[in-house]
Scaffold this active site. Structure first.
Site, PDB file in Angstrom:
ATOM      1  N   ASN A   1       0.836  -1.172   0.010  1.00 61.37           N
ATOM      2  CA  ASN A   1      -0.110  -0.062   0.068  1.00 61.37           C
ATOM      3  C   ASN A   1       0.716   1.212  -0.107  1.00 61.37           C
ATOM      4  O   ASN A   1       1.894   1.240   0.528  1.00 61.37           O
ATOM      5  CB  ASN A   1      -1.148   0.110   1.189  1.00 61.37           C
ATOM      6  CG  ASN A   1      -0.401  -0.134   2.418  1.00 61.37           C
ATOM      7  OD1 ASN A   1       0.364  -0.904   2.862  1.00 61.37           O
ATOM      8  ND2 ASN A   1      -0.982   0.480   3.366  1.00 61.37           N
TER       9      ASN A   1
ATOM     10  N   CYS B   1      -4.280   0.844  -2.337  1.00 55.07           N
ATOM     11  CA  CYS B   1      -3.885  -0.215  -1.461  1.00 55.07           C
ATOM     12  C   CYS B   1      -3.238  -1.353  -2.342  1.00 55.07           C
ATOM     13  O   CYS B   1      -3.218  -1.072  -3.592  1.00 55.07           O
ATOM     14  CB  CYS B   1      -5.579  -1.037  -1.588  1.00 55.07           C
ATOM     15  SG  CYS B   1      -6.729  -0.215  -0.571  1.00 55.07           S
TER      16      CYS B   1
ATOM     17  N   GLU C   1       0.469   5.372   0.341  1.00 60.54           N
ATOM     18  CA  GLU C   1      -0.241   6.377   1.058  1.00 60.54           C
ATOM     19  C   GLU C   1       0.118   7.839   0.654  1.00 60.54           C
ATOM     20  O   GLU C   1       1.096   8.013   0.081  1.00 60.54           O
ATOM     21  CB  GLU C   1      -0.523   6.260   2.508  1.00 60.54           C
ATOM     22  CG  GLU C   1      -0.980   5.084   3.062  1.00 60.54           C
ATOM     23  CD  GLU C   1      -1.417   4.830   4.740  1.00 60.54           C
ATOM     24  OE1 GLU C   1      -0.682   5.636   5.429  1.00 60.54           O
ATOM     25  OE2 GLU C   1      -1.954   3.910   4.886  1.00 60.54           O
TER      26      GLU C   1
ATOM     27  N   CYS D   1     -10.478  -4.462   0.931  1.00 59.42           N
ATOM     28  CA  CYS D   1     -11.634  -3.721   1.037  1.00 59.42           C
ATOM     29  C   CYS D   1     -12.396  -3.740  -0.239  1.00 59.42           C
ATOM     30  O   CYS D   1     -11.878  -4.678  -1.226  1.00 59.42           O
ATOM     31  CB  CYS D   1     -11.051  -2.242   0.995  1.00 59.42           C
ATOM     32  SG  CYS D   1     -10.327  -1.586  -0.746  1.00 59.42           S
TER      33      CYS D   1
ATOM     34  N   GLU E   1      -3.286  -4.293  -3.015  1.00 57.23           N
ATOM     35  CA  GLU E   1      -3.757  -5.348  -3.738  1.00 57.23           C
ATOM     36  C   GLU E   1      -4.077  -4.652  -5.335  1.00 57.23           C
ATOM     37  O   GLU E   1      -3.744  -5.296  -6.198  1.00 57.23           O
ATOM     38  CB  GLU E   1      -5.312  -5.889  -3.649  1.00 57.23           C
ATOM     39  CG  GLU E   1      -5.358  -6.657  -2.148  1.00 57.23           C
ATOM     40  CD  GLU E   1      -5.723  -5.639  -1.066  1.00 57.23           C
ATOM     41  OE1 GLU E   1      -4.961  -4.587  -1.205  1.00 57.23           O
ATOM     42  OE2 GLU E   1      -6.418  -5.655  -0.251  1.00 57.23           O
TER      43      GLU E   1
HETATM   44  N1  THU Z   1      -5.630  -1.092   2.650  1.00 54.48           N
HETATM   45  C1  THU Z   1      -4.787  -2.074   1.603  1.00 54.48           C
HETATM   46  O1  THU Z   1      -3.588  -2.013   1.084  1.00 54.48           O
HETATM   47  N2  THU Z   1      -5.543  -2.947   1.287  1.00 54.48           N
HETATM   48  C2  THU Z   1      -7.091  -3.336   1.644  1.00 54.48           C
HETATM   49  O2  THU Z   1      -7.580  -3.967   1.013  1.00 54.48           O
HETATM   50  C3  THU Z   1      -7.212  -2.600   2.900  1.00 54.48           C
HETATM   51  C4  THU Z   1      -6.680  -1.208   3.350  1.00 54.48           C
HETATM   52  C5  THU Z   1      -4.511   0.092   2.870  1.00 54.48           C
HETATM   53  C6  THU Z   1      -5.065   1.258   2.564  1.00 54.48           C
HETATM   54  C7  THU Z   1      -4.401   2.217   3.469  1.00 54.48           C
HETATM   55  O3  THU Z   1      -3.050   2.558   3.074  1.00 54.48           O
HETATM   56  C8  THU Z   1      -4.340   1.494   4.741  1.00 54.48           C
HETATM   57  O4  THU Z   1      -4.488   0.145   4.416  1.00 54.48           O
HETATM   58  C9  THU Z   1      -5.467   1.504   5.858  1.00 54.48           C
HETATM   59  O5  THU Z   1      -6.629   1.751   5.299  1.00 54.48           O
END
Ligand code: THU
Length: 163
Positions: free
Chosen positions: A62, A73, A64, A112, A75
């Site tokens: 991930n 994210c 940010e 998510c 994935e």
């Molecule tokens: N996140 C993911 O990388 N994958 C998911 O399916 C759920 C959330 C990340 C996004 C963000 O950087 C952190 O987790 C918190 O939401």
């Protein structure tokens, strides 16, 4: 009127050693990729590894951003990279793992809704199932046989046919 139940089947794998070597390696890589996350705002580290039909493995973590919605994210980082570099190669499996800055996560993390939608898009496109392995830093693993199982009543390209 009748109530309809929609159920999800998954396989709980108690230990990674119960899986074939190729799948163990995919999970190991996803767990490793949590250490590559750029997640200074949430402290939630996610790694992903996609096994392609040609044997290549595409990884993601991930990413940010100070402008929060600009991040992505793990994935989707991996799936978009796979589709960008190998648009015609099927994605056989994806391993997704999560960990936290403050402690080690010992249970499977789950993708998510937006990531489920993106994985399903590629599954429909390739017309063959993409296995999904969910894990934490340690502990049991959930195996889901196809992306469709994670998104019941989904909206896909099929809904846009013959308009
Ligand atoms: N996140 C993911 O990388 N994958 C998911 O399916 C759920 C959330 C990340 C996004 C963000 O950087 C952190 O987790 C918190 O939401």
């Amino acid at each position: 009127m009748k109530k309809v139940e929609i159920s999800l089947y998954l396989t709980e794998v108690e230990d990674v050693s119960q899986l074939p070597a190729e799948e163990q390696e995919l999970i190991r890589l996803a767990r490793h990729m949590t250490t590559q996350a750029y997640a200074p705002y949430s402290g939630f580290y996610v790694g992903a590894a996609i096994l392609l039909e040609n044997g290549e493995i595409i990884k993601g973590s991930n990413q940010e951003n100070a402008a929060y919605p600009s991040g992505l994210c793990a994935e989707r980082v991996a799936a978009f990279a796979a589709s960008a570099s190998y648009p015609d190669i099927k994605m056989k499996a994806i391993a997704i793992s999560g960990n936290a800055k403050s402690h080690n996560i010992d249970h499977p993390v789950t993708p998510c809704g937006a990531c489920r939608q993106v994985l399903l898009e590629y599954e429909v496109k390739q017309d063959s199932p993409m296995k999904i392995f969910l894990s934490g830093h340690s502990g049991k693993i959930f195996l889901i046989e196809k992306a469709q199982d994670l998104l019941p009543l989904s909206f896909t390209s099929k809904d846009l046919e013959n308009l």
